[in-house]
Design a protein around this motif. Structure first.
Motif, short mmCIF file in Angstrom:
data_model
loop_
_atom_site.label_atom_id
_atom_site.label_comp_id
_atom_site.label_asym_id
_atom_site.label_seq_id
_atom_site.Cartn_x
_atom_site.Cartn_y
_atom_site.Cartn_z
N ILE A 1 -8.10 18.24 41.12
CA ILE A 1 -7.63 19.26 40.16
C ILE A 1 -6.39 18.70 39.47
O ILE A 1 -5.45 18.25 40.12
N VAL A 2 -6.40 18.74 38.14
CA VAL A 2 -5.25 18.31 37.34
C VAL A 2 -4.70 19.53 36.64
O VAL A 2 -5.42 20.19 35.88
N GLY A 3 -3.44 19.88 36.93
CA GLY A 3 -2.96 21.12 36.34
C GLY A 3 -1.46 21.22 36.24
O GLY A 3 -0.71 20.42 36.79
N ARG A 4 -1.06 22.23 35.52
CA ARG A 4 0.34 22.62 35.39
C ARG A 4 0.36 24.06 34.89
O ARG A 4 -0.66 24.62 34.47
N GLY A 5 1.56 24.68 34.91
CA GLY A 5 1.68 26.05 34.43
C GLY A 5 1.65 26.10 32.91
O GLY A 5 1.37 25.11 32.24
N GLY A 6 1.95 27.27 32.38
CA GLY A 6 1.90 27.46 30.95
C GLY A 6 2.99 26.69 30.23
O GLY A 6 3.89 26.11 30.85
N GLY A 7 2.92 26.70 28.92
CA GLY A 7 3.92 26.02 28.12
C GLY A 7 3.48 25.98 26.67
O GLY A 7 2.35 26.34 26.33
N SER A 8 4.39 25.56 25.84
CA SER A 8 4.07 25.45 24.42
C SER A 8 3.14 24.27 24.19
O SER A 8 2.95 23.43 25.07
N ASP A 9 2.59 24.22 22.99
CA ASP A 9 1.72 23.08 22.65
C ASP A 9 2.45 21.76 22.82
O ASP A 9 1.88 20.77 23.27
N SER A 10 3.72 21.74 22.46
CA SER A 10 4.49 20.51 22.60
C SER A 10 4.64 20.12 24.07
O SER A 10 4.55 18.94 24.43
N ASN A 11 4.85 21.12 24.92
CA ASN A 11 4.99 20.83 26.36
C ASN A 11 3.70 20.29 26.97
O ASN A 11 3.73 19.62 28.00
N LEU A 12 2.58 20.62 26.35
CA LEU A 12 1.28 20.23 26.91
C LEU A 12 0.70 18.99 26.24
O LEU A 12 -0.46 18.65 26.47
N GLN A 13 1.51 18.32 25.43
CA GLN A 13 0.97 17.19 24.65
C GLN A 13 0.43 16.06 25.52
O GLN A 13 -0.43 15.29 25.09
N ALA A 14 0.95 15.92 26.74
CA ALA A 14 0.44 14.85 27.61
C ALA A 14 -1.06 14.99 27.84
O ALA A 14 -1.76 13.98 28.04
N PHE A 15 -1.55 16.21 27.81
CA PHE A 15 -2.97 16.46 28.06
C PHE A 15 -3.82 16.27 26.79
O PHE A 15 -5.00 16.55 26.79
N ASN A 16 -3.15 15.85 25.72
CA ASN A 16 -3.87 15.50 24.49
C ASN A 16 -3.79 14.01 24.22
O ASN A 16 -4.00 13.57 23.08
N THR A 17 -3.48 13.22 25.23
CA THR A 17 -3.34 11.78 25.05
C THR A 17 -4.58 11.03 25.57
O THR A 17 -5.28 11.50 26.47
N GLU A 18 -4.80 9.86 25.00
CA GLU A 18 -5.96 9.05 25.40
C GLU A 18 -5.81 8.57 26.84
O GLU A 18 -6.80 8.41 27.55
N ARG A 19 -4.57 8.32 27.25
CA ARG A 19 -4.36 7.80 28.60
C ARG A 19 -4.86 8.78 29.66
O ARG A 19 -5.54 8.41 30.62
N VAL A 20 -4.52 10.04 29.51
CA VAL A 20 -4.98 11.05 30.46
C VAL A 20 -6.49 11.26 30.33
O VAL A 20 -7.22 11.37 31.32
N ALA A 21 -6.96 11.29 29.07
CA ALA A 21 -8.40 11.47 28.86
C ALA A 21 -9.21 10.35 29.51
O ALA A 21 -10.25 10.60 30.14
N GLU A 22 -8.74 9.12 29.37
CA GLU A 22 -9.45 7.98 29.95
C GLU A 22 -9.46 8.05 31.48
O GLU A 22 -10.47 7.74 32.13
N ALA A 23 -8.33 8.47 32.07
CA ALA A 23 -8.27 8.58 33.53
C ALA A 23 -9.28 9.61 34.04
O ALA A 23 -9.92 9.42 35.08
N ILE A 24 -9.40 10.70 33.31
CA ILE A 24 -10.36 11.74 33.71
C ILE A 24 -11.79 11.23 33.53
O ILE A 24 -12.65 11.38 34.41
N PHE A 25 -12.04 10.62 32.38
CA PHE A 25 -13.41 10.20 32.05
C PHE A 25 -13.92 9.11 33.01
O PHE A 25 -15.09 9.09 33.37
N THR A 26 -13.05 8.20 33.38
CA THR A 26 -13.48 7.07 34.22
C THR A 26 -13.45 7.38 35.71
O THR A 26 -13.87 6.55 36.51
#
Length: 350
Positions: free
Chosen positions: A213-238
């Motif tokens: 499970i990958v998670g965190r609490g709420g936050g603004s779009d700016s606070n959640l930008q890490a989850f819009n990065t290719e690095r995190v996406a690649e880690a999940i996908f692979t």
């Protein structure tokens, strides 16, 4: 510069021993904000995020990627503007800085909005989203189904965040025997993408982790930008281990949610999803199967009894007329016994 007279200094400096209520202090802050010319009629450029609207006003955050400023725009004023605001719109706002006394918050109340175009952050996210979609990273056939009853669940989140406890509590309420392995991660800021990706890789290498499970609490779009990065996406996908995302209270706008095998809207929902209640599973899956099996056996038994009845009916219908064969057999036995008795009397042995 000469020091100010004591009487003048007392007029501008607060009494150190004075104890103010929150309302009194907020009133004082509001007065300072209102009376500061540098905070009136300011012009600020940034990107609109977290836009939401009520019947009376629009609320959004203006960000340049490093800093944020809450904004409030009255709805009637917005309707008179030639501006169409949405998340990711880059704008120049002109207005006053205001201090909300009751809530103790500063915001910018614009009276003029100039739309510059699409913001850099939003444009970059959309480019990445399109690229990953072309690679097929969002396709359903790429999704893995987590095990219904995992023995060990890995969690990538901040050890200091509430999300960790929400996930743990939700899992152990369903099944206290599940082992939870938490990998501490920075979930906000420039270091967050690498930290989150490393956490996923670490847990994925553990052969005894059944789901992550990958998670965190709420936050603004700016606070959640890490989850819009290719690095995190690649880690999940692979990852070879199924990954469930639980990021704030957001919808599927985040790229991490689209890549994940399962996306839930809260950390609690992720914990509830990842571990099925054994009792609920028995009630929803096993008990109906048991009822179907009982019904099938009863149908088979009835059919078998019916076939027996038909067979007996056929035997009766095809049997020769007259007494049943058993009567003939009994008569023969009786005659044989009489013959033996007569023979015995004739021979004198009886």
């Amino acid at each position: 510069m000469a020091d100010a007279p004591d009487t003048e200094r007392q007029a501008v400096e607060p009494d150190a021993k004075e104890v103010l209520s929150v309302s009194q202090l907020n009133d004082r802050i509001a007065s300072v904000v209102q009376d500061t010319p540098a905070l009136n009629g300011v012009r600020c450029i940034g990107e609109v995020t977290d836009l939401h609207q009520s019947s009376t006003a629009l609320y959004f955050t203006l960000t340049d990627g490093d800093a944020e400023l809450p904004c409030m725009l009255w709805a009637n004023r917005y309707r008179e503007m030639d501006a169409d605001l949405e998340d990711g719109t880059e704008v120049i706002l002109e207005g006053d800085i205001d201090y909300w006394v009751e809530g103790g918050k500063i915001d910018l109340k614009p009276w003029e909005v100039i739309v510059v175009g699409d913001g850099d952050q939003a444009a970059a996210v959309e480019r990445l989203r399109s690229e990953l979609e072309e690679r097929g990273w969002f396709d359903d056939e790429q999704k893995q189904q987590p095990a219904a009853f995992p023995e060990r669940v890995g969690v990538v989140t901040s050890l200091r965040g509430d999300a960790r406890y929400d996930i743990q509590n939700a899992i152990h309420e369903q099944d206290p025997t599940v082992d939870i392995l938490v990998k501490d991660a920075t979930v906000q800021g420039s270091e967050a993408p690498t930290s989150i990706a490393n956490g996923i890789h670490h847990l994925d290498r553990s052969e005894d982790v059944d789901a992550i499970i990958v998670g965190r609490g709420g936050g603004s779009d700016s606070n959640l930008q890490a989850f819009n990065t290719e690095r995190v996406a690649e880690a999940i996908f692979t990852a070879n281990t199924p990954v469930v995302t639980a990021i704030g209270h957001t919808d599927d706008r985040l790229i991490a949610n689209q890549v994940a095998d399962v996306a839930t809207i809260t950390p609690t929902a992720a914990g509830e999803y990842i571990v099925n209640s054994r009792q609920e599973f028995l009630a929803s899956e096993i008990e109906p199967l048991e009822q179907q099996l009982d019904a099938a056996y009863e149908t088979f038994q009835q059919k078998h009894e019916h076939e027996q009845e038909l067979a007996e009916a056929v035997d009766e219908a095809t049997a020769p007329e007259g007494l049943p064969p058993i009567y003939y057999k009994v008569a023969i036995v009786v005659l044989l016994l009489l013959l033996l008795v007569i023979t015995g009397l004739w021979l004198g042995v009886i």
